[in-house]
Design a protein around this motif. Structure first.
Motif, PDB file in Angstrom:
ATOM      1  N   SER A  13       0.822  -1.224   0.000  1.00  7.20           N
ATOM      2  CA  SER A  13       0.000   0.000   0.000  1.00  7.20           C
ATOM      3  C   SER A  13       0.851   1.267   0.000  1.00  7.20           C
ATOM      4  N   ARG A  14       2.176   1.123   0.111  1.00  4.45           N
ATOM      5  CA  ARG A  14       3.021   2.323   0.069  1.00  4.45           C
ATOM      6  C   ARG A  14       2.901   3.033  -1.281  1.00  4.45           C
ATOM      7  N   ARG A  15       2.694   4.329  -1.233  1.00  4.64           N
ATOM      8  CA  ARG A  15       2.710   5.164  -2.434  1.00  4.64           C
ATOM      9  C   ARG A  15       3.456   6.446  -2.107  1.00  4.64           C
ATOM     10  N   SER A  16       3.818   7.174  -3.135  1.00  2.00           N
ATOM     11  CA  SER A  16       4.467   8.468  -2.924  1.00  2.00           C
ATOM     12  C   SER A  16       3.396   9.556  -2.969  1.00  2.00           C
ATOM     13  N   PRO A  17       2.970  10.083  -1.821  1.00  4.51           N
ATOM     14  CA  PRO A  17       1.930  11.122  -1.850  1.00  4.51           C
ATOM     15  C   PRO A  17       2.490  12.449  -2.329  1.00  4.51           C
ATOM     16  N   ARG A  18       1.647  13.255  -2.962  1.00  2.00           N
ATOM     17  CA  ARG A  18       2.085  14.586  -3.388  1.00  2.00           C
ATOM     18  C   ARG A  18       1.174  15.665  -2.811  1.00  2.00           C
ATOM     19  N   SER A  19       0.557  15.339  -1.672  1.00  2.00           N
ATOM     20  CA  SER A  19      -0.162  16.346  -0.882  1.00  2.00           C
ATOM     21  C   SER A  19      -0.221  15.850   0.563  1.00  2.00           C
ATOM     22  N   ALA A  96       4.019   8.099 -18.610  1.00  2.00           N
ATOM     23  CA  ALA A  96       2.728   7.625 -18.079  1.00  2.00           C
ATOM     24  C   ALA A  96       2.542   8.125 -16.650  1.00  2.00           C
ATOM     25  N   GLN A  97       3.614   8.049 -15.873  1.00  2.00           N
ATOM     26  CA  GLN A  97       3.548   8.497 -14.482  1.00  2.00           C
ATOM     27  C   GLN A  97       3.274   9.990 -14.415  1.00  2.00           C
ATOM     28  N   GLY A  98       3.999  10.759 -15.245  1.00  2.00           N
ATOM     29  CA  GLY A  98       3.818  12.223 -15.252  1.00  2.00           C
ATOM     30  C   GLY A  98       2.397  12.590 -15.669  1.00  2.00           C
ATOM     31  N   GLN A 121       5.919  22.545  -6.403  1.00  2.00           N
ATOM     32  CA  GLN A 121       5.372  21.575  -5.444  1.00  2.00           C
ATOM     33  C   GLN A 121       6.495  20.817  -4.738  1.00  2.00           C
ATOM     34  N   ASN A 122       7.465  20.376  -5.534  1.00  2.00           N
ATOM     35  CA  ASN A 122       8.600  19.637  -4.956  1.00  2.00           C
ATOM     36  C   ASN A 122       9.336  20.492  -3.926  1.00  2.00           C
ATOM     37  N   LEU A 123       9.592  21.767  -4.295  1.00  2.00           N
ATOM     38  CA  LEU A 123      10.419  22.616  -3.420  1.00  2.00           C
ATOM     39  C   LEU A 123       9.649  23.113  -2.209  1.00  2.00           C
ATOM     40  N   PHE A 125       7.933  20.915  -0.665  1.00  2.00           N
ATOM     41  CA  PHE A 125       7.826  19.600  -0.012  1.00  2.00           C
ATOM     42  C   PHE A 125       6.389  19.063  -0.052  1.00  2.00           C
ATOM     43  N   PHE A 126       5.638  19.441  -1.080  1.00  2.00           N
ATOM     44  CA  PHE A 126       4.249  18.994  -1.243  1.00  2.00           C
ATOM     45  C   PHE A 126       3.429  19.272   0.024  1.00  2.00           C
ATOM     46  N   GLY A 127       3.819  20.305   0.746  1.00  2.00           N
ATOM     47  CA  GLY A 127       3.076  20.674   1.964  1.00  2.00           C
ATOM     48  C   GLY A 127       3.457  19.858   3.192  1.00  2.00           C
ATOM     49  N   ILE A 168       7.632  10.877   0.245  1.00  2.00           N
ATOM     50  CA  ILE A 168       7.949  10.818  -1.185  1.00  2.00           C
ATOM     51  C   ILE A 168       9.437  11.104  -1.381  1.00  2.00           C
ATOM     52  N   PRO A 169      10.161  10.134  -1.980  1.00  2.51           N
ATOM     53  CA  PRO A 169      11.573  10.410  -2.284  1.00  2.51           C
ATOM     54  C   PRO A 169      11.640  11.470  -3.380  1.00  2.51           C
ATOM     55  N   GLN A 170      12.605  12.360  -3.306  1.00  4.15           N
ATOM     56  CA  GLN A 170      12.698  13.463  -4.286  1.00  4.15           C
ATOM     57  C   GLN A 170      14.133  13.724  -4.706  1.00  4.15           C
ATOM     58  N   THR A 171      14.462  13.225  -5.895  1.00  7.40           N
ATOM     59  CA  THR A 171      15.757  13.565  -6.489  1.00  7.40           C
ATOM     60  C   THR A 171      15.827  15.063  -6.767  1.00  7.40           C
ATOM     61  N   LEU A 172      14.676  15.651  -7.067  1.00  5.74           N
ATOM     62  CA  LEU A 172      14.660  17.075  -7.426  1.00  5.74           C
ATOM     63  C   LEU A 172      15.279  17.962  -6.334  1.00  5.74           C
ATOM     64  N   LEU A 193      22.073  12.696  -2.213  1.00  5.62           N
ATOM     65  CA  LEU A 193      21.482  11.777  -3.186  1.00  5.62           C
ATOM     66  C   LEU A 193      20.024  12.148  -3.470  1.00  5.62           C
ATOM     67  N   PHE A 194      19.206  12.220  -2.433  1.00  2.00           N
ATOM     68  CA  PHE A 194      17.809  12.666  -2.595  1.00  2.00           C
ATOM     69  C   PHE A 194      17.241  13.065  -1.242  1.00  2.00           C
ATOM     70  N   GLY A 195      16.043  13.630  -1.278  1.00  2.00           N
ATOM     71  CA  GLY A 195      15.350  13.979  -0.038  1.00  2.00           C
ATOM     72  C   GLY A 195      14.072  13.163   0.061  1.00  2.00           C
ATOM     73  N   PRO A 211      -4.011   6.095 -10.465  1.00  2.00           N
ATOM     74  CA  PRO A 211      -3.584   4.758 -10.887  1.00  2.00           C
ATOM     75  C   PRO A 211      -2.175   4.787 -11.471  1.00  2.00           C
ATOM     76  N   LEU A 212      -1.403   3.799 -11.111  1.00  2.00           N
ATOM     77  CA  LEU A 212      -0.004   3.742 -11.540  1.00  2.00           C
ATOM     78  C   LEU A 212       0.319   2.282 -11.830  1.00  2.00           C
ATOM     79  N   SER A 213       0.817   1.998 -13.040  1.00  2.00           N
ATOM     80  CA  SER A 213       1.086   0.588 -13.316  1.00  2.00           C
ATOM     81  C   SER A 213       2.513   0.247 -12.901  1.00  2.00           C
TER      82      SER A 213
HETATM   83  C1  FMN Z   1      15.062   7.915  -5.695  1.00  2.00           C
HETATM   84  C2  FMN Z   1      13.741   8.475  -6.092  1.00  2.00           C
HETATM   85  C3  FMN Z   1      13.637   9.810  -6.451  1.00  2.00           C
HETATM   86  C4  FMN Z   1      12.394  10.376  -6.785  1.00  2.00           C
HETATM   87  N1  FMN Z   1      12.335  11.708  -7.080  1.00  2.00           N
HETATM   88  C5  FMN Z   1      11.126  12.300  -7.264  1.00  2.00           C
HETATM   89  C6  FMN Z   1      11.038  13.704  -7.409  1.00  2.00           C
HETATM   90  O1  FMN Z   1      12.038  14.431  -7.400  1.00  2.00           O
HETATM   91  N2  FMN Z   1       9.804  14.254  -7.540  1.00  2.00           N
HETATM   92  C7  FMN Z   1       8.658  13.488  -7.550  1.00  2.00           C
HETATM   93  O2  FMN Z   1       7.559  14.050  -7.681  1.00  2.00           O
HETATM   94  N3  FMN Z   1       8.722  12.142  -7.407  1.00  2.00           N
HETATM   95  C8  FMN Z   1       9.916  11.538  -7.243  1.00  2.00           C
HETATM   96  N4  FMN Z   1      10.001  10.180  -7.027  1.00  2.00           N
HETATM   97  C9  FMN Z   1       8.758   9.403  -6.893  1.00  2.00           C
HETATM   98  C10 FMN Z   1       8.521   8.504  -8.101  1.00  2.00           C
HETATM   99  O3  FMN Z   1       7.957   9.246  -9.145  1.00  2.00           O
HETATM  100  C11 FMN Z   1       7.581   7.353  -7.642  1.00  2.00           C
HETATM  101  O4  FMN Z   1       8.256   6.568  -6.687  1.00  2.00           O
HETATM  102  C12 FMN Z   1       7.198   6.466  -8.816  1.00  2.00           C
HETATM  103  O5  FMN Z   1       6.414   7.181  -9.762  1.00  2.00           O
HETATM  104  C13 FMN Z   1       6.392   5.251  -8.334  1.00  2.00           C
HETATM  105  O6  FMN Z   1       5.284   5.679  -7.585  1.00  2.00           O
HETATM  106  P1  FMN Z   1       5.019   5.171  -6.103  1.00  2.00           P
HETATM  107  O7  FMN Z   1       6.191   5.609  -5.259  1.00  2.00           O
HETATM  108  O8  FMN Z   1       3.734   5.873  -5.684  1.00  2.00           O
HETATM  109  O9  FMN Z   1       4.912   3.682  -6.129  1.00  2.00           O
HETATM  110  C14 FMN Z   1      11.232   9.573  -6.764  1.00  2.00           C
HETATM  111  C15 FMN Z   1      11.350   8.225  -6.423  1.00  2.00           C
HETATM  112  C16 FMN Z   1      12.579   7.681  -6.094  1.00  2.00           C
HETATM  113  C17 FMN Z   1      12.657   6.229  -5.700  1.00  2.00           C
END
Ligand code: FMN
Length: 225
Positions: A13-19, A96-98, A121-123, A125-127, A168-172, A193-195, A211-213
């Motif tokens: 159930s882990r996902r990367s939230p953006r809010s 597709a993800q974008g 949004q990234n900078l 920290f998505f709140g 949410i991991p963020q290379t940005l 490396l990332f935040g 939805p994300l495949s």
């Molecule tokens: C190392 C790493 C860096 C990422 N950097 C970003 C980022 O800078 N900005 C962002 O919106 N998502 C970032 N993501 C999130 C990915 O887009 C996300 O993990 C991927 O689309 C899969 O979605 P999920 O985490 O919900 O399963 C990053 C993920 C990883 C693992």
């Protein structure tokens, strides 16, 4: 405190939230997460992760410094990132993800506007009320240190999920590694490396559940013997 979830529920159930909600995570819970993450494996047990967790006024100041650097186009990355270098199936997955994210966010405008929205949004920290910045100690070879620090990141994310939080991991964020070091007084020998922005995800916001495949097992795993 929330009871730990079953592993199967955590990993699936882990996902990367953006809010995120602005509600801060209690210090005791932050402590549990870093206690979990310190069990991460690493090459030779080097444990080359240097982690800075930024909250409160420091978090707001860091976000402002990032936004200012972005406005001036002052990138200070340790490891450049080329969005355009993806190809084939990797480019397809990225697009597709974008597309799914921007649709969920209701941003249907042109590519430039989408990029600037994502940057903002990234900078911010998505709140999220907290951000963990993951730096690498300069031991042995960079690729292997990055592997170890990546593993630390996943431990951290899974611990968040197990305790009713998310990140949410963020290379940005690492595009502004120099800005982060300057703001937080971090030695330049540590490369970023990332935040991970983290906290309580906002329930019901489509950007947290679009939805994300995921690639099929056959595409990524080969069983021998
Ligand atoms: C190392 C790493 C860096 C990422 N950097 C970003 C980022 O800078 N900005 C962002 O919106 N998502 C970032 N993501 C999130 C990915 O887009 C996300 O993990 C991927 O689309 C899969 O979605 P999920 O985490 O919900 O399963 C990053 C993920 C990883 C693992």
């Amino acid at each position: 405190m929330i009871e730990d979830k079953l592993f199967k529920d955590v990993i699936r159930s882990r996902r990367s939230p953006r809010s995120f909600l602005s509600t801060p995570v209690p210090q005791a819970l932050l402590q549990v997460v870093v206690e979990d993450a310190r069990n991460t494996p690493s090459n030779c047990n080097y444990q080359p992760w240097i982690v800075h967790i930024v909250s409160g006024a420091s978090r707001d100041k860091l976000s402002s410094a990032f936004l200012e650097a972005a406005a001036e186009q002052t990138f200070s990355w340790d490891f450049p990132f080329d969005f355009e270098s993806s190809y084939g199936i990797y480019a397809e997955r990225r697009q597709a993800q974008g597309a799914a994210y921007y649709e969920a966010a209701g941003i249907m405008k042109d590519a430039k506007e989408r990029r600037s929205y994502a940057m903002m949004q990234n900078l911010q920290f998505f709140g999220a009320p907290h951000v963990a910045l993951l730096f690498m100690a300069p031991v042995y070879e960079t690729v292997r240190v990055a592997g170890d620090v990546g593993m630390y990141g996943q431990s951290f994310l899974l611990s968040l999920e197990a305790h009713g939080l998310a990140g949410i991991p963020q290379t940005l964020l690492s595009f502004f590694a120099g800005t982060a070091r300057e703001e937080l007084g971090i030695d330049p020998m540590y490369k970023m490396l990332f935040g991970i922005s983290f906290g309580y995800p906002e329930p019901g916001n489509p950007v947290n559940s679009f939805p994300l495949s995921k690639a099929s097992i056959a595409e990524t795993v080969t069983f021998h013997g």
